[in-house]
Write a protein that holds these residues in place. Sequence first.
Motif, short mmCIF file in Angstrom:
data_model
loop_
_atom_site.label_atom_id
_atom_site.label_comp_id
_atom_site.label_asym_id
_atom_site.label_seq_id
_atom_site.Cartn_x
_atom_site.Cartn_y
_atom_site.Cartn_z
N UNK A 96 31.77 50.64 44.60
CA UNK A 96 31.07 50.46 43.33
C UNK A 96 30.44 49.08 43.22
N UNK A 97 30.99 48.09 43.91
CA UNK A 97 30.35 46.78 43.94
C UNK A 97 29.10 46.79 44.82
N UNK A 98 29.05 47.71 45.79
CA UNK A 98 27.91 47.79 46.69
C UNK A 98 26.88 48.81 46.24
N UNK A 145 45.19 56.44 32.88
CA UNK A 145 44.81 55.38 33.80
C UNK A 145 44.67 54.06 33.07
N UNK A 146 44.84 52.98 33.83
CA UNK A 146 44.72 51.62 33.30
C UNK A 146 43.38 51.05 33.72
N UNK A 147 42.62 50.53 32.78
CA UNK A 147 41.31 49.96 33.09
C UNK A 147 41.48 48.57 33.69
N UNK A 148 41.06 48.43 34.95
CA UNK A 148 41.07 47.14 35.64
C UNK A 148 39.61 46.72 35.83
N UNK A 149 39.07 46.01 34.88
CA UNK A 149 37.66 45.60 34.98
C UNK A 149 37.55 44.38 35.87
N UNK A 150 36.75 44.50 36.93
CA UNK A 150 36.60 43.44 37.91
C UNK A 150 35.11 43.16 38.11
N UNK A 193 43.29 42.87 33.48
CA UNK A 193 42.68 41.60 33.01
C UNK A 193 42.69 41.47 31.49
N UNK A 194 42.78 42.59 30.77
CA UNK A 194 42.85 42.55 29.31
C UNK A 194 44.28 42.48 28.79
N UNK A 195 45.24 42.29 29.70
CA UNK A 195 46.67 42.25 29.38
C UNK A 195 47.20 43.60 28.89
N UNK A 196 46.51 44.68 29.21
CA UNK A 196 47.04 46.01 28.95
C UNK A 196 47.97 46.39 30.10
N UNK A 197 48.93 47.30 29.81
CA UNK A 197 50.03 47.54 30.73
C UNK A 197 50.15 49.00 31.15
N UNK A 226 46.93 43.14 44.67
CA UNK A 226 47.94 42.57 43.77
C UNK A 226 47.47 41.31 43.05
N UNK A 227 46.35 40.74 43.49
CA UNK A 227 45.84 39.50 42.92
C UNK A 227 44.43 39.77 42.41
N UNK A 228 44.28 40.00 41.12
CA UNK A 228 42.98 40.41 40.56
C UNK A 228 41.93 39.32 40.75
N UNK A 229 42.30 38.06 40.58
CA UNK A 229 41.35 36.96 40.71
C UNK A 229 40.75 36.92 42.11
N UNK A 230 41.60 37.01 43.13
CA UNK A 230 41.12 36.93 44.51
C UNK A 230 40.43 38.24 44.91
N UNK A 231 40.91 39.37 44.38
CA UNK A 231 40.25 40.64 44.66
C UNK A 231 38.80 40.61 44.17
N UNK A 232 38.58 39.99 43.01
CA UNK A 232 37.21 39.88 42.49
C UNK A 232 36.33 39.09 43.45
N UNK A 233 36.89 38.03 44.05
CA UNK A 233 36.13 37.24 45.01
C UNK A 233 35.86 38.03 46.29
#
Length: 395
Positions: free
Chosen positions: A252-254, A196-201, A135-139, A216-223
Motif C-alpha cells: 500500500x505504500x508502493x 480489527x485495530x487501525x494502525x495508521x502508518x 498510534x492513536x493509543x487504541x488497544x 513491533x516498532x511502529x516508529x521504525x516500521x514507518x521509516x
Amino acid sequence: MRCHYHDLGLCHSCTLIDQPYAQQLAGKVDGVRGLLAAARKDLHDLQWLDPVSGPEAGFRNKAKMVVAGTVAEPTLGILDPVGRGVDLRDCPLYPPAVTAALQQVARFARDLRLLPYDVPKGRGELKHVLLTVSPRNELMLRFVLRSQRQLDRIREHLPVLEAGLPDLRVVSVNVQPEHKAVLEGPTEILLTQQESLLMEVNGIPLHLRPRSFFQTNTHVAAALYRRAAAWADEVAPTEVLDLYCGVGGFALHLAGAGRDVVGVEVSEEAVAAAQRSARELGLPERGPGSARFGAGDATAWGGPSDDDGGVSDPLLQSGSGRLVVVNPPRRGLGEELSGRLENSSATDLIYSSCNAKTMARDLARMPSWLPVEAQLLDMFPHTGHYEVAMRLERR
C-alpha cells in the motif's frame, strides 16, 4: 535506558542494555555488514545508508505476556528457569498506554479468578495476555486460554474491563489446549463488534486483526515503508509483486503512481485486512494504480490462471519494469523461491529481512541480482535483533 528488572537480575531479554545505545547500533551495523559481505564478494562495495533508530524506551507496540502466579496474585511477564512467574508489567519497553492497560487486565483476571496456567504442573486456564497499541493509543487484547471453560465469564464481565479501558477496541479469546511452548492456538473467538485495530502508518490505514503480523516498532516500521517507497520511486516500476505482504504495509505504500500492485500472503485474515485498506484508499483492483491481494504460499505461489487454464508464474511473466518486494520470516526465502527470483523476469528487488544469516544465504543463491543500497533499521533496541532492507537490480 535503565531497567530495574535487569538491574535486579529478574529479566535478561535485553542482552545489549548495558551498552550505550550508539555502541549497540554501531555493533549491529558492523555485524550485519560482515555477515553479508562474507556471502558475496560484490557486497563489499554495497552502499550503506545511515542506520535508522527510534526511541530507546516505550517503543514496543505489542506486549506478549506469560501469565503465571496465583489466582489472587497473577503475574504478567515471563517465567524464571524453574517455571515461576516474573511480573514485567512496568517494563520500560512498553509505552504508558500498554503499562496502564496491563494493570487493568491483571486486575480483571484476578477478579474473575482466572486460574493462571502452571507450566511445570501442566494445569490452569489463562496462559498468555497479548496486548497491542495503535498510534492513536487504541488497544487490542487477546486472552490465550487452555480451553473455552472461562469464555462465557470473560464475555459476561467484558463491559467492566471496557469501562476501565475506554480505548479498548478489539477483544478476543484464543484457545491453545496443548502443553507445549506455542504462543497461541488455531481457534480465535472475537468478543467485540470491532474486529480489527487501525494502525495508521504514514497516513496509510493498516487494519490489524488478532492473528495478523505487524512490526513491533511502529516508529521504525514507518521509516522502513518510507525507504521502500523512496526506492520504488527511483526505479519507477509499472508492476509490483509483494510476497509475504501481511496486512499490506509495503504494497500500500508502493501503490499509486500508475503501478499495478499485487500482494500475496498465506493468512486469509491479513489479506482481508489489506483489501479493506485498499478500498479505503480508493485503489482499484485492476489496471494502472491498482492494488489487489490474494491468499497463498508466497514460496510457491503460481499466480492467476492463464488463458489456457493452466497456472502462470508471475515471476516468469515477460515485461520490463517489474519490482518484487520480499519480507520473509526469519527462515528466509529458501532455495525454491530464491531460485525462482534468480530466474525471474523481474528487473528490481527490495528484500527486507530480520535475519542477516538467512538473507546472506539467499543472496548467495541469486548471483544475477546486484545489491545497490542497504540500510539497517533498529526495530529492536537493546537486543541483537534488527531489520535490514536492501535494494537490488538485475545485472
